[in-house]
Design a protein around this motif. Structure first.
Motif, PDB file in Angstrom:
ATOM      1  N   TYR A 175     137.979  40.042 100.473  1.00  0.00           N
ATOM      2  CA  TYR A 175     138.383  40.624 101.755  1.00  0.00           C
ATOM      3  C   TYR A 175     137.882  42.072 101.848  1.00  0.00           C
ATOM      4  O   TYR A 175     137.891  42.797 100.850  1.00  0.00           O
ATOM      5  N   CYS A 176     137.532  42.461 103.043  1.00  0.00           N
ATOM      6  CA  CYS A 176     137.263  43.882 103.240  1.00  0.00           C
ATOM      7  C   CYS A 176     138.437  44.511 103.987  1.00  0.00           C
ATOM      8  O   CYS A 176     139.151  43.832 104.742  1.00  0.00           O
ATOM      9  N   ARG A 177     138.625  45.769 103.745  1.00  0.00           N
ATOM     10  CA  ARG A 177     139.736  46.537 104.323  1.00  0.00           C
ATOM     11  C   ARG A 177     139.204  47.892 104.738  1.00  0.00           C
ATOM     12  O   ARG A 177     138.512  48.549 103.970  1.00  0.00           O
ATOM     13  N   ILE A 188     145.168  50.459 109.385  1.00  0.00           N
ATOM     14  CA  ILE A 188     144.612  49.565 108.367  1.00  0.00           C
ATOM     15  C   ILE A 188     144.200  48.245 109.001  1.00  0.00           C
ATOM     16  O   ILE A 188     144.968  47.648 109.764  1.00  0.00           O
ATOM     17  N   TYR A 189     143.008  47.804 108.661  1.00  0.00           N
ATOM     18  CA  TYR A 189     142.469  46.544 109.165  1.00  0.00           C
ATOM     19  C   TYR A 189     141.910  45.732 108.010  1.00  0.00           C
ATOM     20  O   TYR A 189     141.292  46.270 107.094  1.00  0.00           O
ATOM     21  N   TRP A 190     142.118  44.418 108.115  1.00  0.00           N
ATOM     22  CA  TRP A 190     141.608  43.480 107.109  1.00  0.00           C
ATOM     23  C   TRP A 190     140.707  42.457 107.770  1.00  0.00           C
ATOM     24  O   TRP A 190     140.922  42.074 108.925  1.00  0.00           O
ATOM     25  N   TYR A 207     138.427  43.791  98.372  1.00  0.00           N
ATOM     26  CA  TYR A 207     139.504  43.270  97.550  1.00  0.00           C
ATOM     27  C   TYR A 207     139.230  41.795  97.292  1.00  0.00           C
ATOM     28  O   TYR A 207     138.426  41.171  97.994  1.00  0.00           O
TER      29      TYR A 207
END
Length: 116
Positions: A94-96, A104-106, A37
């Motif tokens: 950002y990666c998710r 869910i992790y960012w 993202y």
């Protein structure tokens, strides 16, 4: 817990390329979704590209044909190769990850600046 660390951002001239990496560590299992993202100044965060556990990929129209998302399962890393970069690609990326069933992790983000 899962930690995601992005790298590979930086300053690049228009028309240049970058490869972003997102390395995952911790209790990694059953990753169902990995996505990149970005949030540009003054704009909402948007999906750039994603890849599912089955290998299906999806790209935003704005980067389609210029970007490729890939993953290395052995390294627990997902990549975003971006080519023909434009000033409007400037953003924090950002990666998710989503782990089954819906954890869910960012990552913390990496800055990409496209400027001459």
């Amino acid at each position: 817990q899962v930690q995601l660390v992005e790298s590979g951002g930086g300053l690049v001239q228009p028309g240049g390329s970058l490869r972003l990496s997102c390395a995952a560590s911790g209790r990694i299992f059953n990753i169902t979704f990995m996505g990149w993202y970005r949030r540009a100044p003054g704009k909402e965060r948007e999906l750039v590209a994603s890849i599912t556990s089955g290998g299906s990929t999806n790209y935003a129209d704005s980067v389609k044909g210029r970007s490729t998302i890939s993953r290395d399962n052995a390294k627990n890393t997902v990549y975003l190769q971006m080519n023909s970069l434009k000033p409007e690609d400037t953003a924090v990326y950002y990666c998710r990850h989503i782990l089954y069933p819906n954890y869910i992790y960012w990552g913390q983000g990496t800055q990409v600046t496209v400027s001459s």
